[in-house]
Design a protein around this motif. Structure first.
Motif, mmCIF file in Angstrom:
data_model
loop_
_atom_site.group_PDB
_atom_site.id
_atom_site.type_symbol
_atom_site.label_atom_id
_atom_site.label_comp_id
_atom_site.label_asym_id
_atom_site.label_seq_id
_atom_site.Cartn_x
_atom_site.Cartn_y
_atom_site.Cartn_z
ATOM 1 N N LEU A 311 0.907 -1.028 -0.058
ATOM 2 C CA LEU A 311 -0.155 0.019 -0.007
ATOM 3 C C LEU A 311 0.737 1.211 -0.149
ATOM 4 C CD1 LEU A 311 -2.724 1.351 0.260
ATOM 5 C CD2 LEU A 311 -2.592 0.935 2.699
ATOM 6 N N LEU A 316 -0.563 -2.342 -5.262
ATOM 7 C CA LEU A 316 -1.670 -3.484 -4.549
ATOM 8 C C LEU A 316 -1.997 -4.256 -5.796
ATOM 9 C CD1 LEU A 316 -4.035 -1.483 -2.241
ATOM 10 C CD2 LEU A 316 -2.262 -3.184 -1.446
ATOM 11 N N SER A 320 -7.582 -7.802 -3.014
ATOM 12 C CA SER A 320 -6.829 -7.963 -1.934
ATOM 13 C C SER A 320 -7.969 -8.359 -0.952
ATOM 14 C CB SER A 320 -6.126 -6.583 -1.528
ATOM 15 O OG SER A 320 -5.021 -6.364 -2.435
ATOM 16 N N LEU A 351 -4.704 5.481 1.607
ATOM 17 C CA LEU A 351 -5.120 5.349 0.434
ATOM 18 C C LEU A 351 -5.410 6.823 0.045
ATOM 19 C CD1 LEU A 351 -7.894 2.422 0.445
ATOM 20 C CD2 LEU A 351 -5.980 2.436 -0.864
ATOM 21 N N LEU A 357 -3.934 5.956 -6.458
ATOM 22 C CA LEU A 357 -4.149 4.565 -6.170
ATOM 23 C C LEU A 357 -5.681 4.663 -5.578
ATOM 24 C CD1 LEU A 357 -3.532 1.769 -5.461
ATOM 25 C CD2 LEU A 357 -2.673 2.523 -3.400
ATOM 26 N N GLU A 360 -8.549 4.410 -8.398
ATOM 27 C CA GLU A 360 -9.106 3.076 -8.630
ATOM 28 C C GLU A 360 -9.498 1.954 -7.690
ATOM 29 O OE1 GLU A 360 -4.621 1.584 -9.854
ATOM 30 O OE2 GLU A 360 -5.823 2.428 -11.396
ATOM 31 N N THR A 361 -9.370 2.234 -6.588
ATOM 32 C CA THR A 361 -9.676 1.453 -5.448
ATOM 33 C C THR A 361 -11.011 1.299 -4.964
ATOM 34 O OG1 THR A 361 -7.471 1.333 -4.964
ATOM 35 C CG2 THR A 361 -8.756 0.786 -2.967
ATOM 36 N N PHE A 363 -12.392 0.114 -1.344
ATOM 37 C CA PHE A 363 -11.969 -0.256 -0.105
ATOM 38 C C PHE A 363 -13.443 -0.828 0.535
ATOM 39 C CE2 PHE A 363 -10.683 1.214 4.378
ATOM 40 C CZ PHE A 363 -10.425 -0.032 4.764
ATOM 41 N N SER A 397 -14.682 4.606 -1.516
ATOM 42 C CA SER A 397 -14.131 4.726 -2.911
ATOM 43 C C SER A 397 -14.562 6.328 -3.378
ATOM 44 C CB SER A 397 -14.765 3.855 -3.758
ATOM 45 O OG SER A 397 -14.534 4.262 -5.121
#
Length: 466
Positions: A311, A316, A320, A351, A357, A360-361, A363, A397
């Motif tokens: 991270l 990543l 995950s 994050l 990052l 495009e994540t 969580f 997000s």
């Protein structure tokens, strides 16, 4: 209630009304350990008190959920009679959860997939199904008799079961009342593909995984019935590997557990690895799979510290899984919610510190199960295994901002469906729950799908741009 069953730290503990009550107060702060409620497969079915004769428009399953306190106290679950307790978010409890819910998107209709406790929920996260006892060379063809559940109470006043164990035979006397109930429901959950199959012994309570953390088969544990034989069922890891989508499962304390299984006598390794004190092997669905040694070789199984390192570097894998160790996972009695919140806050902050990052994540913050606490919400019987009560669920997000609350019916299979839709993957097997359709909402009652059995794929928790 017996005085020994009471948590005397709860305000007005001796004179509480026969309803829900706040756990925290002047003598019991939010930052405190509480009792551990019962969360076992047959006990949770009993707590739910389901009968199609009780069905209503808002609760077509007919589950009154009125036996939580009785089961806990009668069984003697050491909860302090706290099954009817709740944390009051509006008065300062769970501040991190509230902050994230206010800023991003939460579900108020997300459910544990299986009645009962920890291991079976994690299995559903990896397989969309429940594992059963499989015949493996030189190992028993079925669990030992003393490991097969017998949910008859020990006496009329003691709800501890005659044999409260790990495996149940689908189609025998213990499973028949559940199957009869499912047959009485109009959406025919008894005919769902993911239903248990007659003659198979399914894992319904915590059994340890087939493999030790170093990849060696735990033959002694399997022969004793405390450990599940290797499962041949297809996992999400298998599908991701086939499609060349990167993934990893990060478990808190995993490296120490592997060292212990390799013979380490270091006191810290021993503490972390034994009796679930730190590394939670029953929380790793991939450790039950016959392909676990391959996952290890491929580098798919790692320690949580490896997640933080990746991270910080912004590298990543595509998918995950991050499982806290047992000290910070928020489980009643052994952990506290504010410790779990601290871990969530740490990940969230890291994050946000990497905008590229974070952009495009997704969580996803999920609980494995309800911890044995009572809940008033409807849940949908899908098959013999569940669903079960609602659990907290938040999607963090840039694409989920807005403090939105989504009512779509979802459970752990929804996470599988989200991953599969996002990467164009197929359902894991012909019977896994990721085959279920997305719910069709009813205008007057968005919580109950019009096309049961059905679970969502989480996409309505986001506002993706084209």
């Amino acid at each position: 209630r017996r005085s020994s069953d009471l948590d005397t730290r709860v305000m007005n503990y001796a004179g509480l009304p026969n309803t829900v009550f706040p756990i925290t107060g002047a003598t019991l702060p939010y930052d405190a350990y509480t009792g551990d409620m019962v969360h076992r497969f047959f006990h949770m079915w009993q707590q739910s008190d389901c009968d199609s004769a009780y069905a209503t428009k808002t609760d077509p399953a007919g589950c009154k959920n009125d036996l939580y306190a009785y089961v806990g106290v009668s069984r003697g679950d050491d909860s302090g009679s706290n099954a009817m307790g709740f944390y009051n978010i509006q008065k300062g409890d769970a501040p991190i959860f509230k902050q994230l819910a206010d800023e991003y998107t939460m579900s108020d209709n997300f459910h544990q997939s299986v009645m009962g406790g920890t291991a079976v929920q994690h299995i559903m996260l990896g397989y969309g199904d429940q594992i059963y006892w499989e015949t493996v060379a030189n190992l028993p063809a079925q669990p030992p008799a003393n490991r097969i559940a017998n949910p008859n109470p020990q006496s009329p006043t003691n709800d501890a079961y005659t044999v409260d164990e790990r495996w149940t035979l689908c189609g025998d006397a213990s499973s028949q009342p559940i199957m009869d109930y499912l047959k009485s429901l109009p959406w025919h959950p008894d005919q769902t593909a993911s239903n248990c199959e007659n003659g198979r012994f399914y894992m319904v309570n915590n059994a340890r995984p087939a493999f030790l953390s170093n990849g060696k088969l735990n033959e002694a544990g399997i022969k004793a019935g405390k450990v599940a034989p290797p499962s041949s069922l297809r996992t999400l890891g298998d599908e991701l590997n086939t499609k060349n989508v990167s993934w990893a499962y990060y478990g808190g304390g995993f490296d120490a557990a592997a060292r212990f299984d390799n013979g380490s006598t270091d006191p810290v390794d021993v503490m972390i690895a034994t009796n679930g004190n730190w590394y939670c092997d029953i929380c790793n669905p991939f450790q039950y799979s016959a392909n676990f040694p391959t996952y290890l070789k491929n580098g798919n199984i790692k320690d949580v510290k490896d997640f933080y390192a990746a991270l910080d570097k912004g590298v990543l894998p595509a998918v995950s899984y991050v499982k806290p160790d047992s000290f910070v996972d928020g489980h009643p009695a052994s952990s506290k919610l504010d410790l779990f919140e601290a871990m969530i806050s740490n990940i969230h902050n890291k994050l946000k510190a990497n905008p590229a990052l974070f952009k495009e994540t997704a969580f996803i913050v999920a609980f494995d199960e309800g911890g044995g606490y009572w809940d008033s919400g409807f849940f949908q019987p899908i098959d013999f295994f569940g669903d079960g009560p609602r659990t907290p669920f938040i999607v963090v997000s840039p694409h989920s901002k807005g403090g939105k609350v989504v009512h779509t019916y979802q459970d752990h299979a929804s996470i599988l469906k989200f991953i599969e839709r996002n990467w164009g993957l197929s359902p894991l097997t012909q019977r896994s729950r990721d085959n279920l359709p997305n719910p069709k909402k009813q205008k007057r009652n968005p919580y109950v799908p019009a096309n049961m059995p059905a679970v969502g794929d989480l996409f309505d928790m986001f506002h993706f741009k084209k």
